[in-house]
Design an enzyme around this catalytic site. Structure first.
Site, PDB file in Angstrom:
ATOM      1  CD  GLU A 135      -2.851   0.870   2.548  1.00 56.90           C
ATOM      2  OE1 GLU A 135      -3.268   1.885   3.098  1.00 56.90           O
ATOM      3  OE2 GLU A 135      -3.121  -0.284   2.950  1.00 56.90           O
ATOM      4  CG  ASP A 147      -1.642   4.586   2.873  1.00 61.39           C
ATOM      5  OD1 ASP A 147      -2.259   4.007   1.989  1.00 61.39           O
ATOM      6  OD2 ASP A 147      -1.450   4.112   4.012  1.00 61.39           O
ATOM      7  CD  GLU A 188      -3.704   7.541   6.126  1.00 56.12           C
ATOM      8  OE1 GLU A 188      -4.745   6.940   6.413  1.00 56.12           O
ATOM      9  OE2 GLU A 188      -2.650   7.454   6.792  1.00 56.12           O
ATOM     10  NE  ARG A 247       5.698   4.428  15.401  1.00 53.29           N
ATOM     11  CZ  ARG A 247       5.325   4.635  14.146  1.00 53.29           C
ATOM     12  NH1 ARG A 247       5.461   5.817  13.587  1.00 53.29           N
ATOM     13  NH2 ARG A 247       4.816   3.636  13.431  1.00 53.29           N
TER      14      ARG A 247
END
Length: 229
Positions: free
Chosen positions: A34, A36, A38, A216
């Site tokens: 995918e 993207d 956004e 993260r």
């Protein structure tokens, strides 16, 4: 499978907080690929954020965010995805804002054997979209309208009646006698001018890069070590 898709979008005017308008390519199945765009809405007067993401074999978590050098709610602007065997390029008005390079020689998987559809949507994502979810959608400002025009697709078509392996073969081939333009050697990496444009975007407009998010990723994701920025 491979090619370029573009659309011109005018984003939600005024208070768009909590909304996400998406323009993306995606394959199907549990190990999908995918790409993207956004567009994360915001309260009136605050900048729209553009979040890009890349999923390979069902794994995403590759978000980058940038603010734009124009107000995307005032006019139509072009958002494009160029995808070939060497790179995926995200472009805003023909300016590259992200490159995802093929690093298979480093053992990193690259999306190259699943055909993809092209999609767009607008949805309520107020659990995360605006200021990490602190600002919610104000439904008294509905309807939230994004407008589209000028959809263009110049790509290798993969008919569903054709076996996947045959689509892969045809779309990955040199494209017969005349070849696919996106397989030209000049399309295998950014031009020098485009590289400078990307450096400008990253220096002046990028507000988040997963590669630099040590909370993260205490150890940087492996592709981050090899991408030329």
């Amino acid at each position: 499978m491979f090619g370029k898709v573009s659309i011109k979008i005018k984003l939600v005017e005024g208070d768009s907080a909590g909304t996400v308008t998406a323009f993306y390519m995606s394959s199907e199945g549990p190990y999908h690929n995918e790409f993207d765009f956004e567009f994360l809405g915001n309260t009136t007067g605050e900048p729209y954020l553009v979040q890009t993401n890349v999923y390979v074999n069902g794994v995403g978590n590759r978000e980058q965010r940038l603010n734009l050098w124009f107000d995307p709610t005032k006019d139509f602007h072009s958002y494009s995805l160029l995808w070939n065997r060497r790179q995926v390029v995200f472009l805003v008005d023909a300016t590259p804002v992200r490159v995802h390079s093929n690093l298979e020689h480093k053992g990193i998987p690259y999306p190259k054997d699943q055909s993809m559809g092209v999609y767009s949507s607008i949805w309520n994502a107020d659990d995360w979209a605006t200021q990490g979810g602190r600002v919610k959608t104000d439904w008294s400002h509905a309807p939230f309208i994004a407008s589209y025009t000028g959809f263009e697709i110049d790509a290798c078509e993969c008919p569903e009646v054709v076996a996947a392996v045959d689509n892969i073969k045809r779309c990955s081939a040199a494209g017969g006698e005349k070849g696919y333009w996106w397989d030209e050697p000049t399309m295998s990496e950014l031009s020098l001018h485009q590289s400078h444009q990307l450096q400008w975007v990253r220096a002046n407009h990028m507000v988040y890069d997963y590669c630099k998010d040590t909370s993260r990723f205490p150890v940087a994701p492996v592709e981050c070590l090899h991408h030329h920025h």
